[in-house]
Design an enzyme around this catalytic site. Structure first.
Site, PDB file in Angstrom:
ATOM      1  N   SER A   1      32.763  49.278  44.676  1.00  0.00           N
ATOM      2  CA  SER A   1      32.965  48.380  45.818  1.00  0.00           C
ATOM      3  C   SER A   1      31.892  47.307  45.797  1.00  0.00           C
ATOM      4  CB  SER A   1      32.847  49.193  47.117  1.00  0.00           C
ATOM      5  OG  SER A   1      32.593  48.344  48.210  1.00  0.00           O
TER       6      SER A   1
ATOM      7  N   GLY B   1      36.636  46.980  39.456  1.00  0.00           N
ATOM      8  CA  GLY B   1      37.881  47.180  40.205  1.00  0.00           C
ATOM      9  C   GLY B   1      38.730  45.911  40.178  1.00  0.00           C
ATOM     10  N   HIS B   2      38.081  44.767  40.474  1.00  0.00           N
ATOM     11  CA  HIS B   2      38.817  43.494  40.434  1.00  0.00           C
ATOM     12  C   HIS B   2      39.285  43.192  39.013  1.00  0.00           C
ATOM     13  CE1 HIS B   2      36.016  42.727  43.947  1.00  0.00           C
ATOM     14  NE2 HIS B   2      37.200  42.556  44.482  1.00  0.00           N
TER      15      HIS B   2
ATOM     16  N   GLY C   1      44.112  46.900  45.215  1.00  0.00           N
ATOM     17  CA  GLY C   1      43.518  48.155  44.766  1.00  0.00           C
ATOM     18  C   GLY C   1      43.828  49.293  45.735  1.00  0.00           C
ATOM     19  N   GLN C   2      44.036  50.470  45.194  1.00  0.00           N
ATOM     20  CA  GLN C   2      44.276  51.678  45.989  1.00  0.00           C
ATOM     21  C   GLN C   2      43.030  52.046  46.810  1.00  0.00           C
ATOM     22  OE1 GLN C   2      46.835  53.471  46.743  1.00  0.00           O
ATOM     23  NE2 GLN C   2      45.782  55.228  47.646  1.00  0.00           N
ATOM     24  N   LYS C   3      41.869  51.580  46.386  1.00  0.00           N
ATOM     25  CA  LYS C   3      40.628  51.846  47.134  1.00  0.00           C
ATOM     26  C   LYS C   3      40.797  51.432  48.602  1.00  0.00           C
ATOM     27  CE  LYS C   3      35.989  51.467  47.905  1.00  0.00           C
ATOM     28  NZ  LYS C   3      36.030  50.315  48.762  1.00  0.00           N
TER      29      LYS C   3
END
Ligand code: PAF
Length: 281
Positions: free
Chosen positions: A185, A36-37, A147-149
């Site tokens: 995550s 994600g990062h 991030g949209q997370k």
């Protein structure tokens, strides 16, 4: 790749990049860097000439009894990830560098921080908006990537930047998922194999709801009721919330219309997981 530890070092580095006319992209993180990062770093690389990543486990966004102490801190692996992604500098400050002991100033975004995670993690968003403001003031990026997370965080930061006229563009990148749907995550590393399998119920319930909305279902109460049933049926868990809200201002909806965010937070074992999906009603 430069590892910078003080605000003064960052100012000097950024000053030189600016003098050279370089557009600066910034990816704030708490480390334990994952795909994600990396997707944020790649987006920053594509849009900017210079990418700066911060790696700082921010104590002020953790409440008492939360996972500040056990939060993973694999600094060498994180620096290697930054190097691999073509990052120019990683800012890795100490707590004392970011928070002089006599600090008395914080940044508060009201209303948008009151529901969803804000209702279950008092003070969390104050910690986030304060540290992000400080990081923006230190790095002075042209563009910052989130991030949209962390959908609520992204909405809160967008609003803070607008309300306080901060000269930075906010880009929100899509959630990155494992092939089986689990949102990536740093906290997934806390899950046992059984808990990880159970955690798939979160993305499955979101996908189910998304399909229902596509098929014409608009009633929030029945969507949420069935999602709750599916997640409960997957195993013992604590559901902090499952909600459908306006995607921009985060106000609760009774009917799915316009851009809506289906957001949830669920505790499985000792791990609190969040996930969300944007749907169009
Ligand atoms: O999303 C995170 O990792 C953190 O909340 C952030 C934005 C780096 C602030 O500490």
């Amino acid at each position: 790749m430069n590892k910078l530890e003080t605000i003064e070092q960052v100012r000097k580095y950024v000053g030189e990049a600016r003098k050279a006319g370089r557009r600066i992209g910034f990816v704030p993180t708490m480390g334990a860097l994952h795909e994600g990062h990396r997707s944020l770093m790649r987006a920053a690389r594509a849009a900017c000439d210079e990418v700066i990543v911060s790696i700082f486990v921010n104590p002020t966004q953790f409440g008492p009894g939360e996972d500040f102490e056990r939060y993973p801190r694999p600094l060498e692996a994180d620096l290697a990830a930054c190097r691999e992604e073509g990052v120019g500098a990683a800012f890795c400050p100490s707590v004392a560098e970011m928070y002089p002991p006599d600090s008395v100033t914080t940044v508060t975004v009201s209303r948008l921080t009151e529901g969803l995670c804000g209702a279950h993690r008092p003070g969390h968003f104050n910690g986030v908006t304060t540290v992000v403001t400080k990081l923006f003031n230190i790095v002075q990026p042209d563009v910052a990537f989130f991030g949209q997370k962390d959908a609520q965080q992204a909405a809160v930061i967008r609003r803070m930047v607008r309300d306080l006229c901060m000269p930075v563009e906010i880009v929100v990148c899509p959630t990155v998922r494992e092939p089986d749907g689990l949102a990536i995550s740093s906290r997934n590393s806390y899950l046992s194999a059984g808990e990880r399998a159970q955690a798939l119920s979160l993305s499955a319930a979101l996908r189910w709801a998304e399909a229902q909305v596509r098929a014409g279902q608009r009633d929030v109460e029945s969507l949420v009721r069935e999602m709750r049933r599916q997640i409960d049926a997957a195993g013992p868990c604590g559901i902090d919330y499952i909600e459908i809200v306006d995607a921009d201002d985060l106000r609760p909806k009774a009917v799915v219309e316009g851009r809506c965010l289906i957001a949830l937070a669920v505790r499985i074992g000792n791990t609190r997981l969040i996930d969300n999906m944007v749907v169009e009603g």
